[in-house]
Design an enzyme around this catalytic site. Sequence first.
Site, mmCIF file in Angstrom:
data_model
loop_
_atom_site.group_PDB
_atom_site.id
_atom_site.type_symbol
_atom_site.label_atom_id
_atom_site.label_comp_id
_atom_site.label_asym_id
_atom_site.label_seq_id
_atom_site.Cartn_x
_atom_site.Cartn_y
_atom_site.Cartn_z
ATOM 1 N N VAL A 283 0.829 -1.206 0.000
ATOM 2 C CA VAL A 283 0.000 0.000 0.000
ATOM 3 C C VAL A 283 0.867 1.261 0.000
ATOM 4 O O VAL A 283 0.615 2.214 -0.746
ATOM 5 C CB VAL A 283 -0.964 -0.005 1.209
ATOM 6 N N LYS B 194 -7.286 -0.985 10.417
ATOM 7 C CA LYS B 194 -8.590 -1.307 11.019
ATOM 8 C C LYS B 194 -8.451 -1.929 12.396
ATOM 9 O O LYS B 194 -9.271 -1.706 13.280
ATOM 10 C CB LYS B 194 -9.377 -2.238 10.089
ATOM 11 N N GLU C 254 -3.637 -10.751 5.126
ATOM 12 C CA GLU C 254 -2.884 -10.119 6.202
ATOM 13 C C GLU C 254 -1.605 -10.926 6.454
ATOM 14 O O GLU C 254 -1.504 -12.090 6.068
ATOM 15 C CB GLU C 254 -3.717 -10.109 7.493
ATOM 16 N N LYS D 83 -13.381 -4.400 10.817
ATOM 17 C CA LYS D 83 -14.004 -3.436 9.897
ATOM 18 C C LYS D 83 -15.478 -3.225 10.251
ATOM 19 O O LYS D 83 -15.983 -2.103 10.210
ATOM 20 C CB LYS D 83 -13.854 -3.934 8.462
ATOM 21 N N GLY E 296 -5.270 -4.467 -1.953
ATOM 22 C CA GLY E 296 -4.315 -4.278 -3.042
ATOM 23 C C GLY E 296 -3.814 -2.844 -3.074
ATOM 24 O O GLY E 296 -4.390 -1.949 -2.450
HETATM 25 N N1 HSE Z 1 -6.565 -8.668 4.281
HETATM 26 C C1 HSE Z 1 -7.523 -7.696 3.898
HETATM 27 C C2 HSE Z 1 -8.498 -8.335 2.919
HETATM 28 C C3 HSE Z 1 -6.817 -6.517 3.267
HETATM 29 O O1 HSE Z 1 -8.235 -9.439 2.452
HETATM 30 O O2 HSE Z 1 -9.513 -7.757 2.643
HETATM 31 C C4 HSE Z 1 -7.637 -5.269 3.239
HETATM 32 O O3 HSE Z 1 -8.012 -4.853 4.500
#
Ligand code: HSE
Length: 430
Positions: free
Chosen positions: A15, A107, A192, A207, A304
């Site tokens: 990112v 998050k 992650e 989230k 991404g």
């Molecule tokens: N690991 C997270 C996903 C990345 O797969 O959505 C974005 O928060």
Amino acid sequence: MMEPLRIGLAGLGTVGGGVVRLLADNADLIARRAGRAIVVTAVSARDRNRDRGIDLSATAWMDDATELAARDDVDVVVELIGGSDGPALTLARRTLAAGKAFVTANKAMLAHHGLELAGVAEARGLALRYEAAVAGGIPVIKGLSEGMTANRIGRVYGLLNGTCNYILTRMENERLDFDVVLAEAQAAGYAETDPSFDIDGIDTAHKLSILAALAFGARIDFGAVATEGIRAVELADIDHAATLGFRIKLVGLAETAAGHLFQRVHPALVPLDHPLAAAGGALNAVVAEGDFVGRLLFQGRGAGDGPTASAVVADLVDIARGNNSHVFGMPVADLAALPPADTASRHGRYYLRLTVADRPGVLAELTAALRDHGVSIESLIQRGHAANGDALVVMVTHGAGEARVLAALAQMAASDAVTGAPVMMHILDL
Ligand code: HSE
């Protein structure tokens, strides 16, 4: 034009590299829209020598990310380190203490410490922005906090984890096993660092707790999210779901009822004609229901470099413009402490999958357990076999209280005819 907005960037992974590239590639457009240039003046990352394909020749390098907060040539710190505590949290606290704006994609940190950080930011009149933390490039934070701000929001739910969506989609389309597809998701940069955060539903729960705060004006209560991941989902479930007219998705759902906050993450059977069923691959999708606007659907790429960088830079443009709205849509002091709803009190249809010995009377035992707890069967399939040769029985219940279904399952699990742990999934009838 005003002086440039100067950014200190912590974290140069997928990112972070995307943010540097986006700010460079679209510099003119961003400057016109923001009313000033946005420039990265200092960065910090673990490995200084790695070739990231980005030009950092005019950028100061800090070995300790937390020191970005103290630099005189930094107006805003962007945190892309990750992790709920540790350096990310230290950096957030130091940045706000230094009187600077803070942008994060973190998050986990917001789910655990968002109220504290928002309180400090608001007390000092500082911007704290986090569009990239939920659903990557989809402007769902803006959507809820700005576009829907006049509405009472009754429910917010969706697919908030690209990795799980990718895994389930690939399993279905390519008939691949879970482990193979997880490795692909990691290679693609969706997962992650610790993929259990994805596949056990924790990332979705982080989230969801943030979305719930925004949607309902409630204090974040991550600890109250009932969370279940996708490890138990097998190809057989995906096939049975398809036969019954559903697709399996990991759904995060939050709603309020009678002053209580319901928050749950679980694999759910989504009807094929529901918009969430059509969001495949690594896409994220969020549905929010407002009393005046009705049902809104936000969909796009949730992970991404490009999508996440797009959200981070949108926050920076907001800060450059001087926008400084409340972190969770209203002052932190006004957020309600809603007691958690009892998730077992929920009413709905359920998908049940049982592995059972293939002998006379077993089906009668299963259906008796449901009868004993007042649960009616809508459909029943016995087809195929488990790996050990035992029979697979799949049932869909009529609408029933979850506590009753759980009690029936416990009764079934106690039978010696049931040879594997029963699997229960929710049906999304929304
Ligand atoms: N690991 C997270 C996903 C990345 O797969 O959505 C974005 O928060």
